[in-house]
Design a protein around this motif. Sequence first.
Motif, PDB file in Angstrom:
ATOM      1  N   LEU A  25     -64.809  20.351 -62.524  1.00 15.74           N
ATOM      2  CA  LEU A  25     -64.852  19.571 -63.762  1.00 15.74           C
ATOM      3  C   LEU A  25     -66.005  20.064 -64.612  1.00 15.74           C
ATOM      4  CD1 LEU A  25     -64.221  15.855 -62.759  1.00 15.74           C
ATOM      5  CD2 LEU A  25     -62.616  17.652 -63.324  1.00 15.74           C
ATOM      6  N   ARG A  26     -65.811  19.980 -65.925  1.00 15.61           N
ATOM      7  CA  ARG A  26     -66.953  20.274 -66.799  1.00 15.61           C
ATOM      8  C   ARG A  26     -67.983  19.159 -66.663  1.00 15.61           C
ATOM      9  NH1 ARG A  26     -63.643  23.489 -71.082  1.00 15.61           N
ATOM     10  NH2 ARG A  26     -62.140  24.133 -69.521  1.00 15.61           N
ATOM     11  N   ASP A  29     -67.196  16.035 -68.411  1.00 18.53           N
ATOM     12  CA  ASP A  29     -66.137  15.247 -67.768  1.00 18.53           C
ATOM     13  C   ASP A  29     -66.687  14.493 -66.567  1.00 18.53           C
ATOM     14  OD1 ASP A  29     -64.154  15.909 -69.537  1.00 18.53           O
ATOM     15  OD2 ASP A  29     -63.545  17.699 -68.429  1.00 18.53           O
ATOM     16  N   THR A  33     -66.542  10.521 -66.451  1.00 21.98           N
ATOM     17  CA  THR A  33     -65.810   9.878 -65.360  1.00 21.98           C
ATOM     18  C   THR A  33     -66.706   8.883 -64.628  1.00 21.98           C
ATOM     19  OG1 THR A  33     -64.485  11.865 -65.091  1.00 21.98           O
ATOM     20  CG2 THR A  33     -64.491  10.311 -63.259  1.00 21.98           C
ATOM     21  N   LEU A  36     -67.445   5.685 -66.577  1.00 20.52           N
ATOM     22  CA  LEU A  36     -66.305   4.827 -66.903  1.00 20.52           C
ATOM     23  C   LEU A  36     -66.375   3.475 -66.194  1.00 20.52           C
ATOM     24  CD1 LEU A  36     -63.678   4.659 -68.455  1.00 20.52           C
ATOM     25  CD2 LEU A  36     -62.508   5.648 -66.475  1.00 20.52           C
ATOM     26  N   ARG A  39     -69.237   1.256 -67.396  1.00 17.87           N
ATOM     27  CA  ARG A  39     -68.999   0.922 -68.801  1.00 17.87           C
ATOM     28  C   ARG A  39     -67.951  -0.189 -68.908  1.00 17.87           C
ATOM     29  NH1 ARG A  39     -66.606   4.212 -73.069  1.00 17.87           N
ATOM     30  NH2 ARG A  39     -65.284   4.983 -71.423  1.00 17.87           N
ATOM     31  N   THR A  40     -66.977  -0.147 -67.989  1.00 18.21           N
ATOM     32  CA  THR A  40     -65.886  -1.107 -68.055  1.00 18.21           C
ATOM     33  C   THR A  40     -66.340  -2.499 -67.650  1.00 18.21           C
ATOM     34  OG1 THR A  40     -64.604   0.729 -67.231  1.00 18.21           O
ATOM     35  CG2 THR A  40     -63.468  -1.338 -67.475  1.00 18.21           C
ATOM     36  N   GLY A 320     -56.878   1.716 -55.581  1.00 16.94           N
ATOM     37  CA  GLY A 320     -55.735   2.260 -56.307  1.00 16.94           C
ATOM     38  C   GLY A 320     -56.151   3.429 -57.185  1.00 16.94           C
ATOM     39  N   GLU A 321     -57.288   3.247 -57.869  1.00 15.00           N
ATOM     40  CA  GLU A 321     -57.782   4.328 -58.726  1.00 15.00           C
ATOM     41  C   GLU A 321     -58.123   5.557 -57.882  1.00 15.00           C
ATOM     42  OE1 GLU A 321     -61.214   3.420 -61.205  1.00 15.00           O
ATOM     43  OE2 GLU A 321     -61.750   5.553 -61.186  1.00 15.00           O
ATOM     44  N   LEU A 324     -54.914   7.185 -56.973  1.00 10.91           N
ATOM     45  CA  LEU A 324     -54.345   7.899 -58.110  1.00 10.91           C
ATOM     46  C   LEU A 324     -55.101   9.209 -58.356  1.00 10.91           C
ATOM     47  CD1 LEU A 324     -52.432   7.804 -60.689  1.00 10.91           C
ATOM     48  CD2 LEU A 324     -54.634   7.510 -61.839  1.00 10.91           C
ATOM     49  N   ARG A 325     -56.437   9.139 -58.332  1.00 14.07           N
ATOM     50  CA  ARG A 325     -57.219  10.353 -58.598  1.00 14.07           C
ATOM     51  C   ARG A 325     -56.933  11.426 -57.555  1.00 14.07           C
ATOM     52  NH1 ARG A 325     -60.965  10.057 -62.674  1.00 14.07           N
ATOM     53  NH2 ARG A 325     -61.401   7.963 -63.446  1.00 14.07           N
ATOM     54  N   ALA A 330     -57.791  15.161 -57.398  1.00 15.66           N
ATOM     55  CA  ALA A 330     -59.217  15.101 -57.114  1.00 15.66           C
ATOM     56  C   ALA A 330     -59.467  15.447 -55.651  1.00 15.66           C
ATOM     57  CB  ALA A 330     -59.771  13.719 -57.420  1.00 15.66           C
ATOM     58  N   GLN A 338     -68.190  11.160 -57.973  1.00 13.80           N
ATOM     59  CA  GLN A 338     -67.954  10.144 -59.002  1.00 13.80           C
ATOM     60  C   GLN A 338     -68.663   8.836 -58.651  1.00 13.80           C
ATOM     61  OE1 GLN A 338     -63.830   9.154 -59.834  1.00 13.80           O
ATOM     62  NE2 GLN A 338     -64.427   7.160 -60.645  1.00 13.80           N
TER      63      GLN A 338
ATOM     64  N   SER B  81     -55.246  19.487 -52.631  1.00 11.22           N
ATOM     65  CA  SER B  81     -55.623  18.750 -53.844  1.00 11.22           C
ATOM     66  C   SER B  81     -55.361  19.604 -55.076  1.00 11.22           C
ATOM     67  CB  SER B  81     -57.105  18.370 -53.797  1.00 11.22           C
ATOM     68  OG  SER B  81     -57.348  17.451 -52.765  1.00 11.22           O
ATOM     69  N   ARG B  84     -51.720  19.794 -55.780  1.00 15.87           N
ATOM     70  CA  ARG B  84     -51.230  18.553 -56.390  1.00 15.87           C
ATOM     71  C   ARG B  84     -51.532  18.531 -57.881  1.00 15.87           C
ATOM     72  NH1 ARG B  84     -53.262  15.958 -51.718  1.00 15.87           N
ATOM     73  NH2 ARG B  84     -55.137  15.232 -52.787  1.00 15.87           N
ATOM     74  N   PHE B  92     -45.775   5.857 -59.745  1.00 14.13           N
ATOM     75  CA  PHE B  92     -45.723   4.826 -58.709  1.00 14.13           C
ATOM     76  C   PHE B  92     -45.191   3.523 -59.284  1.00 14.13           C
ATOM     77  CE2 PHE B  92     -49.249   7.698 -57.773  1.00 14.13           C
ATOM     78  CZ  PHE B  92     -48.898   8.143 -56.512  1.00 14.13           C
ATOM     79  N   TYR B  96     -50.678   2.312 -61.755  1.00 12.71           N
ATOM     80  CA  TYR B  96     -52.032   2.842 -61.552  1.00 12.71           C
ATOM     81  C   TYR B  96     -52.629   3.424 -62.824  1.00 12.71           C
ATOM     82  CZ  TYR B  96     -51.384   2.277 -56.543  1.00 12.71           C
ATOM     83  OH  TYR B  96     -51.181   1.764 -55.306  1.00 12.71           O
ATOM     84  N   LEU B  98     -55.607   3.260 -65.717  1.00 10.14           N
ATOM     85  CA  LEU B  98     -56.989   2.770 -65.763  1.00 10.14           C
ATOM     86  C   LEU B  98     -57.108   1.800 -66.937  1.00 10.14           C
ATOM     87  CD1 LEU B  98     -58.851   6.123 -65.046  1.00 10.14           C
ATOM     88  CD2 LEU B  98     -58.315   4.258 -63.463  1.00 10.14           C
ATOM     89  N   ALA B 100     -59.378   0.438 -68.671  1.00  9.74           N
ATOM     90  CA  ALA B 100     -60.358   0.592 -69.754  1.00  9.74           C
ATOM     91  C   ALA B 100     -59.949   1.674 -70.744  1.00  9.74           C
ATOM     92  CB  ALA B 100     -61.727   0.921 -69.176  1.00  9.74           C
ATOM     93  N   LEU B 112     -57.230  15.961 -65.675  1.00 11.26           N
ATOM     94  CA  LEU B 112     -58.673  16.127 -65.513  1.00 11.26           C
ATOM     95  C   LEU B 112     -59.012  17.173 -64.467  1.00 11.26           C
ATOM     96  CD1 LEU B 112     -61.431  14.983 -66.376  1.00 11.26           C
ATOM     97  CD2 LEU B 112     -61.229  13.321 -64.537  1.00 11.26           C
ATOM     98  N   TYR B 113     -58.302  17.112 -63.339  1.00 10.58           N
ATOM     99  CA  TYR B 113     -58.677  17.975 -62.218  1.00 10.58           C
ATOM    100  C   TYR B 113     -57.991  19.334 -62.277  1.00 10.58           C
ATOM    101  CZ  TYR B 113     -60.600  13.561 -60.796  1.00 10.58           C
ATOM    102  OH  TYR B 113     -61.321  12.392 -60.777  1.00 10.58           O
ATOM    103  N   GLY B 115     -58.844  21.332 -64.649  1.00  6.64           N
ATOM    104  CA  GLY B 115     -59.872  22.182 -65.242  1.00  6.64           C
ATOM    105  C   GLY B 115     -59.645  22.472 -66.714  1.00  6.64           C
ATOM    106  N   ARG B 121     -56.624  18.669 -73.213  1.00  8.53           N
ATOM    107  CA  ARG B 121     -56.008  17.535 -72.511  1.00  8.53           C
ATOM    108  C   ARG B 121     -55.453  16.529 -73.528  1.00  8.53           C
ATOM    109  NH1 ARG B 121     -60.772  17.408 -69.179  1.00  8.53           N
ATOM    110  NH2 ARG B 121     -61.346  15.368 -70.017  1.00  8.53           N
TER     111      ARG B 121
END
Lengths: 414, 223
Positions: A25-26, A29, A33, A36, A39-40, A320-321, A324-325, A330, A338, B81, B84, B92, B96, B98, B100, B112-113, B115, B121
């Motif tokens: 990741l940059r 980012d 991430t 987030l 912040r939420t 869940g997050e 998902l990641r 990820a 993170q 990973s 994927r 799903f 899922y 986010l 916010a 995101l992953y 790169g 994006r």
Amino acid sequence: MTRLKAFFGRRGAASDKTKRRRKHLRPTDVVATAALGPRTRLVRTGLSALGIAIGIAALVAMQGIPASVQAEIRAEMDRQGANLLVVHPGSTDMYGSEPPIPLPASAPAMIARIAPVEGVLARRDLDQVGVYRSALIPEGQSGGITASVAEGDLMRTLRVGLAEGKWFDQAASGLPTVVLANGAARRLGVGVGARIWIAQRWWAVIGVLDRIELAQEMDSTAFLAPDFTAELYPDTEIASIYVASAPGRSAAVRQVIPATANPEQPNGVSVTQLSDLFSASMMVDKMFQTLSLGLGGLALLIGGIGIANTMVVAVMERRGEVGLRRAIGARTGQIAVQFVLEAAFIGLIGGLLGLGLGAYATFIFTAATHSAFAMPLWVLPAAPVVSIAIGAIAGLYPALKAARLSPTEALRAI
Amino acid sequence: MTMGHLALRGVSKVYPGNPPLYALKEVSLDIDRGEFVGVVGPSGSGKTTLLSLMGLLDKPTAGEVWLDGVNVAALSEAARSQARSDQIGFVFQQFYLLPALTARDNVAVGMLYQGLGAAERRRRADAALDRVGLTPRAGHRPGQLSGGEQQRVAIARAIAGEPAVVFADEPTGALDQASGRVVMDCLRSANDAGTTVVVITHDLALADQMGRQIHMLDGEASE
Ligand SMILES: Nc1ncnc2c1ncn2[C@@H]1O[C@H](COP(=O)(O)OP(=O)(O)OP(=O)(O)O)[C@@H](O)[C@H]1O
Ligand SMILES: [Mg+2]
């Protein structure tokens, strides 16, 4: 056949640009991430940053406040005589088997020339001379009163005043007169105007001192008129020299005294400080430091635990997050980073908050006590760095827990 | 026999326990590029387990999973990973998303992953939202969207990175019929654009519309 194809397929895959390995990741980012989550949930972030904020504020304030408190205490100690040095004849041999080397007669004058010195008093003790209330008392029963000659400014150096009468002036110095220390006057039961019997003659008491707090060993001394006594006992050696220096300068003065007092044999000069008060002042410093470190450290520890707790909850809530990641690619390490950064971020918020609070508290304190606002500059970077580190450490365990979740486990959570 | 783009060879999955649970029993199947596959079967028959293995979310207890000629079951965690993020999209039942982030940012997170830079994006996210017909809602958060719309955002997230395969586990399970139909249309149009799509569903009517059906029963697959 399939294996062969797999072999080529794998090589083909490696050259495919969509399959480059280990994409990172940059930095922007990564930061976005990590920011987030905190912040939420602003309220939760603020509350869990509070512990760190209080800890940092305590430590920051304790950097600023004791600095002025200590300055205050030092001045008080100096007022009370922590800056009083006592010079004795010393032995060049450190086991003390050699006889002490007498202090040169010039020593008091030389010491008086050291710039920060504000008062010098040389004491010569007439060890064989008894002090008696009347001629009828047998020799030897002097009641523990020492006859001494004090040259120099006794009242200024030892910060003592007169209970009655006066100190020697030019005329009195050449006559058989005596000034009694407070204890000596009480023991003899005499005051100004009385006569006492010393060295086979009558001496007139012309003054009585207040209690000498700074040098209580002198409280039962009868001070004999200097000029008159010098003629009676011309070769009396200096027993000790009391040196008062400007506030906060006694350490510097102490260093130069030996060479100044006896340039030929500086080793033969022993200097002591009225150490009770001095070490008391050091102890107060230490106590403040220990107290502030303890308080601040405790608050930081509790703050760290608070962040860890918040992060444990966050990881549970956000399985869940995490799932998902992981599903969108990820790696375990990226999940761990993170959450560690999230915790560090909460720590940073606490640190900045604490820095502001601590500086403000110090400012209020110094304003109220009319002392100068003094904050060591290193506090500025140290506060955020320390709080980031604590946050990161606190986040380590929850982050590893999150990273260790398998994608399917994490996704099963509702 | 030649191997499909996605191939399972004697894949078993055993969940340890007492007694151990055989969720998949020596499943072998091939899925070619561009297929639209429905997976049906009763609850507990192993559908989600099958999808997790095909989607590289989990490793089989025995057997091989081949994706694009690579036995992915033998790859490291990090390499899976990476595969994927580059080649697979997921949808799903629970979306899922986010909460916010706006719809656009949720879609962008999907890449995101990979790169990609933030601007790229965003650009691809807008294009994907357009494909599911949600351009007007790009700036809304999940809380402001209906369930069907949220699932379409999730589909946009799955397809925005241009994966070879999209796996959807009961994507209409939480939706009413009308929004379920829109969601299926979105998946179908992704399939029309060339993406392989594998959908788990309980809805046999939906499954009948798909090009191919795999029936799961007690961990065994049949066509
Ligand atoms: N982590 C696990 N540990 C133990 N058993 C599991 C685990 N995951 C799934 N199972 C079991 O494996 C079997 C298959 O589960 P799976 O989730 O694949 O079924 P499914 O076909 O997706 O069911 P549903 O339609 O209800 O989603 C079930 O009996 C389930 O209880
Ligand atoms: Mg399932």
